[in-house]
Design a protein around this motif. Structure first.
Motif, PDB file in Angstrom:
ATOM      1  N   ASN A   1       0.808  -1.229   0.000  1.00  0.00           N
ATOM      2  CA  ASN A   1       0.000   0.000   0.000  1.00  0.00           C
ATOM      3  C   ASN A   1       0.835   1.270   0.000  1.00  0.00           C
ATOM      4  N   PHE A   2       2.148   1.109  -0.209  1.00  0.00           N
ATOM      5  CA  PHE A   2       3.025   2.281  -0.059  1.00  0.00           C
ATOM      6  C   PHE A   2       2.701   3.360  -1.097  1.00  0.00           C
ATOM      7  N   ILE A   3       2.622   2.967  -2.383  1.00  0.00           N
ATOM      8  CA  ILE A   3       2.405   3.965  -3.442  1.00  0.00           C
ATOM      9  C   ILE A   3       1.067   4.681  -3.278  1.00  0.00           C
ATOM     10  N   PRO A   4      -0.072   3.975  -3.069  1.00  0.00           N
ATOM     11  CA  PRO A   4      -1.333   4.723  -2.891  1.00  0.00           C
ATOM     12  C   PRO A   4      -1.304   5.679  -1.707  1.00  0.00           C
ATOM     13  N   ARG A   5      -0.714   5.229  -0.598  1.00  0.00           N
ATOM     14  CA  ARG A   5      -0.711   6.092   0.588  1.00  0.00           C
ATOM     15  C   ARG A   5       0.181   7.308   0.381  1.00  0.00           C
ATOM     16  N   VAL A   6       1.351   7.085  -0.223  1.00  0.00           N
ATOM     17  CA  VAL A   6       2.240   8.222  -0.489  1.00  0.00           C
ATOM     18  C   VAL A   6       1.600   9.170  -1.497  1.00  0.00           C
ATOM     19  N   ALA A   7       0.892   8.602  -2.486  1.00  0.00           N
ATOM     20  CA  ALA A   7       0.262   9.443  -3.499  1.00  0.00           C
ATOM     21  C   ALA A   7      -0.794  10.347  -2.888  1.00  0.00           C
ATOM     22  N   TRP A   8      -1.591   9.827  -1.978  1.00  0.00           N
ATOM     23  CA  TRP A   8      -2.639  10.642  -1.368  1.00  0.00           C
ATOM     24  C   TRP A   8      -2.067  11.774  -0.530  1.00  0.00           C
ATOM     25  N   VAL A   9      -0.865  11.560  -0.005  1.00  0.00           N
ATOM     26  CA  VAL A   9      -0.224  12.627   0.769  1.00  0.00           C
ATOM     27  C   VAL A   9       0.561  13.558  -0.140  1.00  0.00           C
ATOM     28  N   ALA A  10       1.305  12.969  -1.099  1.00  0.00           N
ATOM     29  CA  ALA A  10       2.201  13.772  -1.927  1.00  0.00           C
ATOM     30  C   ALA A  10       1.452  14.603  -2.963  1.00  0.00           C
ATOM     31  N   LEU A  11       0.348  14.054  -3.521  1.00  0.00           N
ATOM     32  CA  LEU A  11      -0.351  14.764  -4.584  1.00  0.00           C
ATOM     33  C   LEU A  11      -0.899  16.121  -4.138  1.00  0.00           C
ATOM     34  N   PRO A  12      -1.604  16.226  -2.999  1.00  0.00           N
ATOM     35  CA  PRO A  12      -2.044  17.567  -2.567  1.00  0.00           C
ATOM     36  C   PRO A  12      -0.886  18.506  -2.294  1.00  0.00           C
ATOM     37  N   ILE A  13       0.208  17.978  -1.736  1.00  0.00           N
ATOM     38  CA  ILE A  13       1.369  18.834  -1.465  1.00  0.00           C
ATOM     39  C   ILE A  13       1.947  19.371  -2.767  1.00  0.00           C
ATOM     40  N   LEU A  14       2.070  18.503  -3.779  1.00  0.00           N
ATOM     41  CA  LEU A  14       2.616  18.938  -5.061  1.00  0.00           C
ATOM     42  C   LEU A  14       1.672  19.922  -5.757  1.00  0.00           C
ATOM     43  N   LEU A  15       0.361  19.697  -5.649  1.00  0.00           N
ATOM     44  CA  LEU A  15      -0.592  20.649  -6.229  1.00  0.00           C
ATOM     45  C   LEU A  15      -0.515  21.994  -5.525  1.00  0.00           C
ATOM     46  N   LEU A  16      -0.383  21.972  -4.190  1.00  0.00           N
ATOM     47  CA  LEU A  16      -0.235  23.224  -3.446  1.00  0.00           C
ATOM     48  C   LEU A  16       1.049  23.931  -3.872  1.00  0.00           C
ATOM     49  N   LEU A  17       2.116  23.159  -4.066  1.00  0.00           N
ATOM     50  CA  LEU A  17       3.376  23.744  -4.533  1.00  0.00           C
ATOM     51  C   LEU A  17       3.204  24.385  -5.904  1.00  0.00           C
ATOM     52  N   LEU A  18       2.439  23.748  -6.793  1.00  0.00           N
ATOM     53  CA  LEU A  18       2.211  24.302  -8.126  1.00  0.00           C
ATOM     54  C   LEU A  18       1.403  25.594  -8.046  1.00  0.00           C
ATOM     55  N   VAL A  19       0.397  25.634  -7.162  1.00  0.00           N
ATOM     56  CA  VAL A  19      -0.396  26.851  -6.988  1.00  0.00           C
ATOM     57  C   VAL A  19       0.480  27.991  -6.473  1.00  0.00           C
ATOM     58  N   ILE A  20       1.332  27.679  -5.486  1.00  0.00           N
ATOM     59  CA  ILE A  20       2.228  28.712  -4.934  1.00  0.00           C
ATOM     60  C   ILE A  20       3.178  29.206  -6.016  1.00  0.00           C
ATOM     61  N   GLU A  21       3.724  28.295  -6.813  1.00  0.00           N
ATOM     62  CA  GLU A  21       4.645  28.697  -7.879  1.00  0.00           C
ATOM     63  C   GLU A  21       3.919  29.548  -8.930  1.00  0.00           C
ATOM     64  N   THR A  22       2.670  29.197  -9.228  1.00  0.00           N
ATOM     65  CA  THR A  22       1.897  30.009 -10.178  1.00  0.00           C
ATOM     66  C   THR A  22       1.750  31.430  -9.666  1.00  0.00           C
ATOM     67  N   HIS A  23       1.409  31.565  -8.392  1.00  0.00           N
ATOM     68  CA  HIS A  23       1.268  32.909  -7.815  1.00  0.00           C
ATOM     69  C   HIS A  23       2.595  33.660  -7.824  1.00  0.00           C
ATOM     70  N   VAL A  24       3.674  32.954  -7.481  1.00  0.00           N
ATOM     71  CA  VAL A  24       4.991  33.601  -7.429  1.00  0.00           C
ATOM     72  C   VAL A  24       5.424  34.059  -8.816  1.00  0.00           C
ATOM     73  N   VAL A  25       5.226  33.186  -9.827  1.00  0.00           N
ATOM     74  CA  VAL A  25       5.651  33.532 -11.193  1.00  0.00           C
ATOM     75  C   VAL A  25       4.839  34.711 -11.721  1.00  0.00           C
ATOM     76  N   ARG A  26       3.519  34.686 -11.487  1.00  0.00           N
ATOM     77  CA  ARG A  26       2.698  35.796 -11.959  1.00  0.00           C
ATOM     78  C   ARG A  26       3.065  37.089 -11.244  1.00  0.00           C
ATOM     79  N   ARG A  27       3.342  37.008  -9.961  1.00  0.00           N
ATOM     80  CA  ARG A  27       3.743  38.208  -9.229  1.00  0.00           C
ATOM     81  C   ARG A  27       5.100  38.717  -9.726  1.00  0.00           C
ATOM     82  N   MET A  28       5.989  37.781 -10.066  1.00  0.00           N
ATOM     83  CA  MET A  28       7.313  38.162 -10.548  1.00  0.00           C
ATOM     84  C   MET A  28       7.224  38.877 -11.894  1.00  0.00           C
ATOM     85  N   PHE A  29       6.272  38.450 -12.734  1.00  0.00           N
ATOM     86  CA  PHE A  29       6.136  39.047 -14.060  1.00  0.00           C
ATOM     87  C   PHE A  29       5.140  40.204 -14.084  1.00  0.00           C
ATOM     88  N   ARG A  30       4.628  40.607 -12.930  1.00  0.00           N
ATOM     89  CA  ARG A  30       3.672  41.709 -12.896  1.00  0.00           C
ATOM     90  C   ARG A  30       4.274  43.001 -13.458  1.00  0.00           C
TER      91      ARG A  30
END
Length: 465
Positions: free
Chosen positions: A163-192
């Motif tokens: 069960n390692f991959i499913p459990r890690v995926a459920w934890v890692a996927l939201p973290i990676l999506l949150l990281l992508l959202v933060i990077e989107t905000h940072v990049v847009r702010r940088m190019f403002r």
């Protein structure tokens, strides 16, 4: 796949690919590391068990191998536990001792070597994995085989691995999506700042060469480009200034010789010679006047708060042009509201635009016809004639400088309508052209209303003949 043209889109796309790749590689890498660590622990456990069995194996007084396992080891290899097995095999392959009444070696087909070995054998419904360790005493060698039934591995380890991959995926996927959202905000702010510079660059044109891009908060990688654009705009503005000054100076310098030429023509005794020259001189005078007017309009800038009564401006222009219309056997009619219509813009400048349109209509409408000027309460003004109209293919070219449909015709330089377009830009309005259903062209000026207009009265038509 089409490559995105936006830098922000490219950065975010590359980050999304990187995040997706990490989301796959990290769990797989951790999984394989866990499997490798589990295998290492399994081998260490098997070797430890074989060494413990070897401690309790010896050759007795009767010259036979003896085995005396303590109670803890006996429980480990009991039938009830059914997880671990052992067998002690001599050089001939005979099992001397074994768990579960083993009658044959655990790894019967593997060669017996003088060094410890880790082996695995597949049986009907299970996989047996373990080790074979030699023990030598008094010149005699036996092999201690210890193995684990992998189908009955520890429940905790089995759950972690499966069960390692499913459990890690459920934890890692939201973290990676949150990281992508933060990077989107940072990049847009940088190019403002870059986006702000792009918005400001849209205001730059032949009419607004004084606008410059700001270097405030612009990234250092973009700053050289902004500086180069500003320097190019400086050179462009200088070129436009030289052009406007040349046009104004040339037109101004031509006024004196035209005045002298008019005086000399007036002294000619022969009217047949003087009249054609006088018409040509009038045409030349109109061209020079339009050049000066164009140079003056080009240097104008809109001022906030200026307003004019469109109805009063129309009356003034028509009154001024009535003699010209009468001299050419035309009439001018003023229609529309009689109430003041206050629009944004300077009255003198609006009058220039209207005068150019009415003069143009007088030249193109046939003798004996009427040029109609209509003022509407919403700030719209129409100038209509009864001439041949405007071809649809020519409508986009009318407002270009020095463009004339009939270049053989004298009397203008093709500047009147471009002056109208420039004035409407200054006033924040627009100009359009179309054909009347009954025939003839109709130019429409749309102004922005300045304040509240008076209620519209009845329609009235004032004719001048």
């Amino acid at each position: 796949m089409t490559r995105p043209r936006s830098i922000v889109s490219r950065i975010l796309w590359m980050h999304a690919v990187a995040v997706g790749t990490i989301a796959v590689l990290v769990p797989l890498s951790l999984y394989f590391m866990l499997v490798a660590e589990t295998a290492s622990l399994h081998r260490a456990s098997m070797r430890e068990q074989a060494d413990r069995i070897a401690e309790h194996l010896w050759i007795g007084e009767n010259d036979r191998w003896q085995l005396d396992l303590p109670e803890a080891l006996q429980d480990l290899y009991s039938d009830a536990y059914d997880r671990y097995v052992y067998a002690i095999v001599d050089v001939s392959g005979t099992v001397l001792f074994g768990s579960h009444n083993a009658g044959q070696p655990i790894f019967p087909d593997a060669p017996r070597e003088p060094e410890p070995a880790f082996l695995q054998v597949q049986r009907a419904y299970s996989t047996i994995s373990g080790t074979r360790v030699p023990k030598t005493q008094d010149g005699r060698t036996v092999w201690i085989e210890v193995a684990e039934n992998l189908s009955h591995r520890d429940v905790l380890i089995d759950d972690i691995v499966s069960n390692f991959i499913p459990r890690v995926a459920w934890v890692a996927l939201p973290i990676l999506l949150l990281l992508l959202v933060i990077e989107t905000h940072v990049v847009r702010r940088m190019f403002r700042p870059v986006r702000a510079a792009s918005q400001r660059a849209r205001d730059i044109g032949p009419r607004r060469t004084d606008v410059r891009l700001s270097l405030d908060d612009v990234p250092s990688e973009i700053a050289p480009l902004v500086v180069a654009v500003n320097e190019a705009l400086d050179r462009l503005e200088q070129g436009f200034r030289v052009q406007r000054e040349f046009t104004a100076d040339a037109a101004h310098e031509l006024r004196t010789p035209i005045t002298i030429l008019r005086a000399r023509i007036d002294t000619l005794a022969d009217a047949a010679v003087a009249e054609p020259l006088r018409r040509d001189l009038e045409s030349m005078t109109r061209v020079v006047t339009q050049l000066l007017e164009m140079a003056e309009v080009e240097n104008m800038s809109p001022e906030a708060g200026e307003r004019a009564d469109l109805r009063a401006v129309a009356e003034e222009v028509i009154s001024f042009l009535v003699p010209l219309a009468i001299a050419q056997d035309r009439s001018i009619a003023l229609a529309g509201t009689e109430r003041p219509v206050w629009v944004s813009g300077r009255g003198e400048v609006i009058a220039r635009a209207l005068r150019n349109l009415v003069e143009n209509a007088i030249r193109h409408t046939p003798p004996g016809t009427v040029v109609e000027v209509t003022v509407e309460p919403d700030g719209t003004l129409h100038v209509a004639d009864e001439g041949p109209g405007i071809d649809e293919a020519d409508r986009d070219l009318l407002f270009r400088r020095f463009w004339r449909r009939d270049r053989k015709r004298v009397g203008g330089a093709g500047l009147g309508l471009s002056i109208v377009k420039r004035i409407m830009d200054l006033c924040g309005g627009s100009v359009a052209v179309g054909n009347r259903p009954s025939g003839g062209a109709c130019f429409t000026l749309r102004f922005r209303l300045a304040g509240q207009t008076m209620p519209a009265g009845g329609e009235a038509v004032v004719s001048f003949a």
